[in-house]
Design an enzyme around this catalytic site. Structure first.
Site, short mmCIF file in Angstrom:
data_model
loop_
_atom_site.label_atom_id
_atom_site.label_comp_id
_atom_site.label_asym_id
_atom_site.label_seq_id
_atom_site.Cartn_x
_atom_site.Cartn_y
_atom_site.Cartn_z
N ASP A 103 10.78 -3.27 -8.24
CA ASP A 103 9.89 -3.57 -7.12
C ASP A 103 8.44 -3.16 -7.39
OD1 ASP A 103 12.12 -4.40 -5.79
OD2 ASP A 103 11.91 -3.03 -4.09
N HIS A 248 11.61 0.73 -9.88
CA HIS A 248 10.23 0.28 -9.65
C HIS A 248 9.47 0.16 -10.97
CE1 HIS A 248 11.50 1.95 -5.78
NE2 HIS A 248 10.59 1.16 -5.21
#
Length: 281
Positions: A103, A248
């Site tokens: 992400d 992430h």
């Protein structure tokens, strides 16, 4: 474009698109076009934390277009139904399959290393990008797509979606879809709400834009920088058929996330797990 500035005809188009989204049949989600239908996951996961991206001026509101445009059919499947919860796992991908997702990027400091590691092991992953990062790094979006990764929508500025008006949600998701389509020639087919915070407005608007909602099963909590060993342990312990792993590639110092991927990916493969991505048809 602010909500009170959206022309009346565009509001009408949005309402029409939302109605079509409700009426459309369920899509097929599979590891390949011959896969079997998928089902949504269980109850929504608890919101994940992480530093929100700073807001800035956004492109104009995304144009909600019919799925029968001139874009090749594989990029324009029928609009999905309006879900009441996101997909959290995808057991239909196969007994040995799992999904890695990243992400908040793309970030030129960390995303290239993640792409290189995935390429080394011939593995595909999902990247849920923020529009403001994607707008500055279209080359990384193209690299993701060229390597066979799925590029999804993670909003423009990483806000808490339930606190936004419908118009603001349209702006956040639509502007990001616009950047992705400009870079790749096709709009995203998946989206993920920042912090895992969904509401009915986001489900309706996402479906009207042709996107399915994707959450996760295993949260590495790498945004807290818990240490490479901890991230590796969480992924290994959570690995199972159909799980979706959340990590992430942006939003802060992600050097631990990169180092962890370098260690756990070959370990997963050696244990017989097959990292893959879902496709819609």
């Amino acid at each position: 474009m602010k909500h009170d500035q959206i022309p009346a005809e565009r509001r009408t188009l949005l309402r029409l698109a939302l109605a079509l989204g409700v009426a459309t049949a369920v899509n097929t989600v599979a590891a390949d076009p011959a896969g079997t239908p998928a089902r949504p996951g269980g109850e929504p996961t608890a919101p994940a934390s992480g530093p929100p991206a700073a807001a800035r001026a956004r492109p104009g509101t995304y144009r909600l277009r019919p799925m029968t445009s001139t874009t090749p059919p594989r990029f324009r499947p029928a609009a999905p139904p309006v879900r009441t919860r996101p997909f959290e796992e995808l057991p239909e991908l196969g007994d040995d399959a799992m999904v890695l997702s990243f992400d908040d990027g793309p970030d030129p400091r960390y995303t290239p290393d993640i792409l290189a590691i995935l390429r080394r092991y011939d593995v595909r992953a999902m990247f849920f990008v923020c529009g403001e990062m994607a707008a500055d790094n279209p080359g990384l979006l193209r690299e993701m797509a060229d390597d066979g990764h799925v590029v999804g929508n993670h909003s423009w500025s990483h806000p808490l979606i339930p606190k936004l008006s419908r118009g603001a949600i349209v702006d956040e998701l639509g502007s990001t879809s616009e950047v992705i389509e400009k870079a790749l020639g096709a709009p995203p087919l998946w989206y993920r709400a920042p912090y895992g915070a969904w509401n009915r407005n986001s489900f309706e608007i996402g479906a009207a834009m042709g996107m399915e909602p994707m959450a996760w099963t295993v949260d590495t909590l790498d945004w807290t920088t818990p240490g490479t060993d901890t991230i590796v342990r969480r992924v290994k312990e959570g690995a199972a058929p159909g799980v979706v792993v959340l990590s992430h590639d942006a939003g802060g110092n992600r050097s631990q996330s990169v180092a962890a991927l370098r260690r756990y990916l070959p370990a997963l493969i050696e244990r017989g797990h097959r990292p893959t991505v879902p496709y819609r048809s």
